[in-house]
Design an enzyme around this catalytic site. Structure first.
Site, PDB file in Angstrom:
ATOM      1  N   GLY A  53     -16.170   5.606  -2.432  1.00 21.89           N
ATOM      2  CA  GLY A  53     -15.430   6.059  -1.243  1.00 21.89           C
ATOM      3  C   GLY A  53     -15.073   4.932  -0.303  1.00 21.89           C
ATOM      4  CG  ASP A 107      -6.316   2.307  -7.527  1.00 23.85           C
ATOM      5  OD1 ASP A 107      -5.700   1.385  -6.962  1.00 23.85           O
ATOM      6  OD2 ASP A 107      -6.670   3.346  -6.945  1.00 23.85           O
ATOM      7  CG  ASP A 120       0.519   3.238  -6.453  1.00 20.65           C
ATOM      8  OD1 ASP A 120       0.741   4.010  -5.490  1.00 20.65           O
ATOM      9  OD2 ASP A 120      -0.576   3.219  -7.061  1.00 20.65           O
ATOM     10  CD  GLU A 149      -3.075  -0.396   0.038  1.00 17.25           C
ATOM     11  OE1 GLU A 149      -3.112  -0.030  -1.157  1.00 17.25           O
ATOM     12  OE2 GLU A 149      -3.682  -1.394   0.453  1.00 17.25           O
TER      13      GLU A 149
END
Ligand code: GLA
Length: 383
Positions: free
Chosen positions: A120, A170, A36, A33
């Site tokens: 969200g 993503d 990237d 996490e």
């Protein structure tokens, strides 16, 4: 009626023609996490929550956008794309803008879209909109844009038009996802490899805090800037360092005292998270989900204490999960400050897990968390 059919029906009612139907998935990220945009590694997978697009080319210059879920429309000439107060439209208009910036003269088009990715919640509904529309327009106008270019243009539209300085994960997993596999992406080379993630006895379960991550974009950009600060400190001595990906422990340790404490913590987390991911991939290759799950817990601790992108609700859910039988790993997922935790849960314990989490979260926060049991599916494609 399934979502794709609802979208197609609506399209036919409005435009009286048969559209192209495209499914564009949400994603989970197993580990890796905030790595990237530091040119490190990530390990996402596309899931069975999706946004569906119905599109067709027009002969004039107008793009006609219809949000099925919001029951709202925006129309605009493709030659004069500009920001809208209706924010949902910006995720689509940014893509039209980027396609034109690549030199493609597209005509107008009709588009109805909608789906079941919660907004969200950290499941990348925005990337699903951007990459899904990029894929659809590439298809209906036969633009011949390659997959990796679609990924990059979708990311640029989020960076430049929506204004979130997100990394590439993503949009990448949205286009390159593959059923039953997680994707290890090297965000420096943009190369990738698939790792099988098939274990009938294990489920990926998401627990939604129902806290929408409103802080996310400003804090996200701050974290990114802090990582860049760390790189700048090291670059004075080591010119080969272009990102935290290039930083070895023994080098950064030599300069610890030169780092503002927060910048140190951010950099430490990123370096450790990349190492965790690489070891986690070795776990997966050995089918060692117990070891992999432990790394998920460690990832959460780093995100909570060093990177500081968690929130009390996420911490509560991870802690509650760790006390349940059959849970191998749990951590917050995505940008942070709300959204979901991702949990690896043994199939036979999933029902008990769900009941226990709902009841403890409800009694603590007086809110019912939504629980999603995910299946890993293919990336964006025409139906
Ligand atoms: C968001 C961004 C991604 C990535 C994650 C954190 O989802 O869009 O690029 O940085 O946060 O890992």
């Amino acid at each position: 009626m399934i979502y794709a059919d609802k979208i197609e029906k609506k399209f036919k009612e409005v435009f009286n023609e048969t559209p192209l139907i495209v499914r564009s998935p949400g994603r989970v990220n197993l580990i890796g996490e905030h790595t990237d945009y530091n040119m490190g590694f990530v390990l996402p997978a596309a899931i069975d929550k999706s946004i569906y697009f119905a599109t067709s080319p027009r002969t004039d210059n107008i793009c006609y956008l219809n949000s099925f879920d919001l029951n709202d429309t925006v129309q605009m000439a493709v030659s004069s794309i500009n920001h809208q107060r209706k924010n949902w439209a910006n995720y689509l208009l940014g893509v039209v803008d980027q396609i034109q910036k690549l030199g493609h003269n597209i005509k107008g088009f009709n588009c109805v879209f909608g789906g079941d990715i919660p907004i969200g919640a950290g499941l990348s509904s925005s990337a699903a909109i951007e990459a899904g529309l990029a894929f659809s327009l590439n298809y209906i106008f036969e633009l011949g844009i390659e997959k990796l270019e679609l990924v990059k243009l979708a990311q640029r539209s989020e960076n430049e038009f929506v204004g979130v300085n997100c990394g590439i994960m993503d949009q990448y997993i949205n286009i390159f996802g593959s059923a039953k596999k997680v994707l290890k992406i090297d965000c420096r080379t943009l190369g990738y490899e698939y790792h099988p993630f098939e274990n009938e006895e294990l489920k990926i379960v998401l627990c939604n805090t129902m806290v929408s991550h409103s802080l996310a974009s400003s804090e996200y950009n701050t974290r990114r800037a802090q990582c860049e600060d760390g790189v700048r400190i090291l670059q004075q001595y080591h010119s080969h360092i272009k990102s935290l990906r290039d930083v070895e422990w023994d080098i950064i340790k030599l300069h610890e005292l030169e780092f503002p404490p927060k910048v140190w913590d951010r950099c430490k987390y990123v370096i450790e998270e990349n190492e965790r991911l690489l070891k986690g991939c070795e776990d997966l290759d050995r089918d060692d989900f117990v070891s992999f799950g432990n790394r998920m817990y460690q990832s959460h601790e780093g995100l909570r204490d060093l990177y500081e992108v968690s929130c009390p609700e996420l911490d509560f859910l991870v802690d509650a999960a760790s006390k349940q039988n059959g849970v191998l790993g749990s951590r917050m997922m995505g940008g942070g400050f709300g959204g979901c935790t991702i949990n690896l849960v043994q199939d036979s314990f999933v029902n008990d897990f769900e009941n226990a989490i709902i009841s403890s979260y409800k009694s603590r926060y007086n809110k019912t968390p939504e629980i999603y049991i995910c299946t890993i599916k293919d990336g964006t494609g025409a139906l």
